[in-house]
Design an enzyme around this catalytic site. Structure first.
Site, PDB file in Angstrom:
ATOM      1  N   SER A  71       0.707  -1.188   0.058  1.00 10.28           N
ATOM      2  CA  SER A  71      -0.142   0.001  -0.039  1.00 10.28           C
ATOM      3  C   SER A  71       0.956   1.258   0.074  1.00 10.28           C
ATOM      4  CB  SER A  71      -1.133  -0.015   1.116  1.00 10.28           C
ATOM      5  OG  SER A  71      -2.016   0.659   1.160  1.00 10.28           O
ATOM      6  N   ASP A 185      -5.365  -3.252  -3.063  1.00  8.36           N
ATOM      7  CA  ASP A 185      -4.669  -2.991  -2.149  1.00  8.36           C
ATOM      8  C   ASP A 185      -4.104  -4.315  -1.360  1.00  8.36           C
ATOM      9  OD1 ASP A 185      -3.405  -2.263   0.432  1.00  8.36           O
ATOM     10  OD2 ASP A 185      -4.745  -0.318   0.266  1.00  8.36           O
TER      11      ASP A 185
END
Length: 320
Positions: A71, A185
């Site tokens: 991320s 993500d």
């Protein structure tokens, strides 16, 4: 050591054996230190703390042999290895609430609330054309495949595409299509990618966990279902005695739920595959979407790293 060298010279007959030879000074061998591998965890706005971590390591002359990022950890780690950390830090410190919303392109008809193309365009200004092969050290971005749940390790091709995939928070940013896979993500599957560093046989793994102080010990609480009738339960978040309660909208609920998921998964995965050292900046008071608080997050990351430099140097010597 000095006395031993002098006796050795006498024994070998230096100066005919009549006079002692000049002592030989043996220099100690330099202590070899192992480089470190960084596992930079996810945490949205809290991830600016990674910038402070990297600044402290650079100041101390700590060699970084590899970075794995999830991320925002992938974003910061990629910019660092690409030599663009100064630009990223300048951008982060310049953010205000108004400017942040200006960078988010609302996209109600797509697969996420925001398309993310304005942010991508900003990255393109500084990093267009950079690939993994251009980086001086190994780098891995962690993403998740939305259709299968597979954990995807991106380590070749376009750096910007890989970073975008790694921070594509489901429901907020649109997924990224990459080689017939739809990626989101990486914090859904591996919030703090220690396992990636271990798989690359790195001897000293340092994890930066941005969530450890968020939920205490994640206690189980027995609770009564008695309360207001249906329709009367407006959702609010208790922000503490000094702050007003914040009402949760759709995005707030998604973000807070994702927060819990990251915390639980990172606890489980790091318990089974712990790092050699964890850096744990206290960032629980910074909201996931409060990107305008970069100054504070960077400072906290810097301070926690400086405080652990002694232990890090000890581990480098032991594992060197």
């Amino acid at each position: 050591m000095l006395e031993w060298a002098s006796l050795r010279s006498r024994h070998e007959g230096g100066n005919g054996g009549d006079l002692p030879a000049e002592p030989v000074i043996l220099e100690p061998k330099p202590v070899k230190k192992s480089g470190i591998s960084l596992a930079l965890g996810g945490g949205a706005a809290r991830g600016w703390a990674h910038i402070g971590v990297l600044r402290a390591l650079d100041e101390a002359g700590i060699q970084i042999d590899m970075i794995a990022g999830t991320s925002i950890g992938a974003l910061v780690g990629g910019c660092y290895l690409a030599g663009k950390l100064d630009e990223l830090e300048e951008f982060a410190r310049s953010l205000t609430k108004r400017r942040m919303f200006g960078l988010l392109d609302l996209h109600l008809g797509g697969n996420g609330l925001f398309g993310g193309m304005k942010l991508t365009a900003r990255m393109q200004q500084h990093m267009a054309g950079i690939t993994f092969a251009d980086l001086p050290k190994p780098f891995v971005c962690v993403a998740a495949e939305i259709r299968t749940g597979h954990e995807i390790w991106l380590s070749s091709g376009s750096l910007i595409t890989a970073m975008r995939a790694s921070y594509a928070l489901p429901g907020v940013f649109e997924p990224v299509a990459c080689n017939k896979r739809v990626l989101v993500d990486g914090a859904l599957v591996n919030p703090v990618p220690v396992s990636v560093c271990r798989a690359h046989e790195q001897p000293l793994v340092v994890a930066v966990n941005l969530h450890y102080d968020l939920f205490g010990r994640a206690a189980v609480i027995k609770h009564s279902a008695d309360g207001p009738e249906a329709g009367d339960n407006e959702l609010v978040v208790d922000k503490g005695p000094s702050e007003r309660e914040a009402r949760l909208g759709i995005t707030g609920v998604m973000v807070e739920a994702f927060n819990i998921i990251q915390d639980r998964i990172s606890r489980a995965r790091m318990a089974g595959d712990p790092p050699d050292l964890s850096l744990l900046p206290k960032l629980g008071h910074i909201g996931l979407t409060e990107f305008h608080r970069a100054d504070e997050a960077i400072r906290l990351g810097y301070e926690v790293t400086k405080a652990q430099l002694g232990e890090l140097e000890r581990l480098q010597t032991v594992l060197g």
